[in-house]
Design a protein around this motif. Structure first.
Motif, short mmCIF file in Angstrom:
data_model
loop_
_atom_site.label_atom_id
_atom_site.label_comp_id
_atom_site.label_asym_id
_atom_site.label_seq_id
_atom_site.Cartn_x
_atom_site.Cartn_y
_atom_site.Cartn_z
N LEU A 198 2.02 -2.13 13.31
CA LEU A 198 1.59 -3.59 13.00
C LEU A 198 0.83 -3.92 11.89
O LEU A 198 1.16 -4.88 11.25
N GLN A 199 0.07 -2.98 11.53
CA GLN A 199 -0.75 -3.03 10.42
C GLN A 199 0.16 -3.08 8.99
O GLN A 199 -0.09 -4.05 8.17
N SER A 200 1.09 -2.16 9.13
CA SER A 200 1.97 -2.34 8.05
C SER A 200 3.00 -3.65 8.17
O SER A 200 3.19 -4.18 6.86
N SER B 200 0.75 -1.20 -0.02
CA SER B 200 -0.12 0.05 0.05
C SER B 200 0.85 1.27 -0.20
O SER B 200 1.83 1.18 0.39
N ASN B 201 0.18 2.31 -0.22
CA ASN B 201 1.07 3.72 -0.41
C ASN B 201 1.66 3.92 1.09
O ASN B 201 2.51 4.51 1.09
N ARG B 202 0.65 3.58 2.09
CA ARG B 202 1.24 4.02 3.52
C ARG B 202 2.34 3.14 3.71
O ARG B 202 3.24 3.88 4.29
N ALA B 203 2.35 2.07 3.59
CA ALA B 203 3.43 1.01 3.94
C ALA B 203 4.80 1.45 3.26
O ALA B 203 6.00 1.43 3.62
N LEU C 87 11.92 -3.08 11.15
CA LEU C 87 10.78 -2.58 10.47
C LEU C 87 9.76 -1.86 11.58
O LEU C 87 9.50 -0.92 11.31
N LEU C 88 9.67 -2.63 12.62
CA LEU C 88 8.73 -1.98 13.61
C LEU C 88 9.34 -0.90 14.42
O LEU C 88 8.66 -0.13 15.06
N LYS C 89 10.64 -0.50 14.48
CA LYS C 89 11.48 0.46 14.70
C LYS C 89 11.23 2.00 14.07
O LYS C 89 11.45 2.86 14.56
N LEU C 90 10.52 1.67 12.90
CA LEU C 90 10.27 2.76 11.70
C LEU C 90 9.37 3.78 12.17
O LEU C 90 8.27 3.15 12.45
N ALA C 91 9.61 4.87 12.14
CA ALA C 91 8.33 6.05 12.48
C ALA C 91 7.28 5.73 11.27
O ALA C 91 7.82 5.69 10.03
#
Length: 98
Positions: free
Chosen positions: A54-56, A20-23, A46-50
């Protein structure tokens, strides 16, 4: 994660159009623009990225790791975040115990 060297960059698979565009935008803001970079950063980095939550992460798992579901282990005494507390199990990638 180390940057791709010239040989790797020549064979790198672009990420555009796969998420998706957001991810995609959250990853691109952190200079993660190839499938190989996403795979190398999965899951903790990945989870540390601003802007990458969790959805991404679940979207990345669905596209690049079918059937896989990362669950962070809670440390002794650590409680689930408010977002996790009361959230539907399916939203957290969990299934109810039977």
């Amino acid at each position: 994660m180390s940057p791709l060297n010239d040989a790797q960059a020549a064979h790198a698979t672009p990420l555009a159009g796969k998420l998706s565009n957001r991810a995609f935008n959250a990853l691109a803001r952190h200079n993660i623009t190839t499938v190989e970079e996403v795979i190398a950063a999965y899951p903790e980095r990945l989870l540390k990225l601003a802007g990458f939550g969790l959805q991404s992460l679940r979207e990345v798992e669905a596209v690049f790791f079918p059937g896989q579901c990362y669950l962070a282990e809670l440390k002794d005494g650590q409680r689930p975040t408010k977002k996790m507390h009361g959230a539907p199990l399916a939203a957290l990638g969990l299934s109810p115990a039977v």
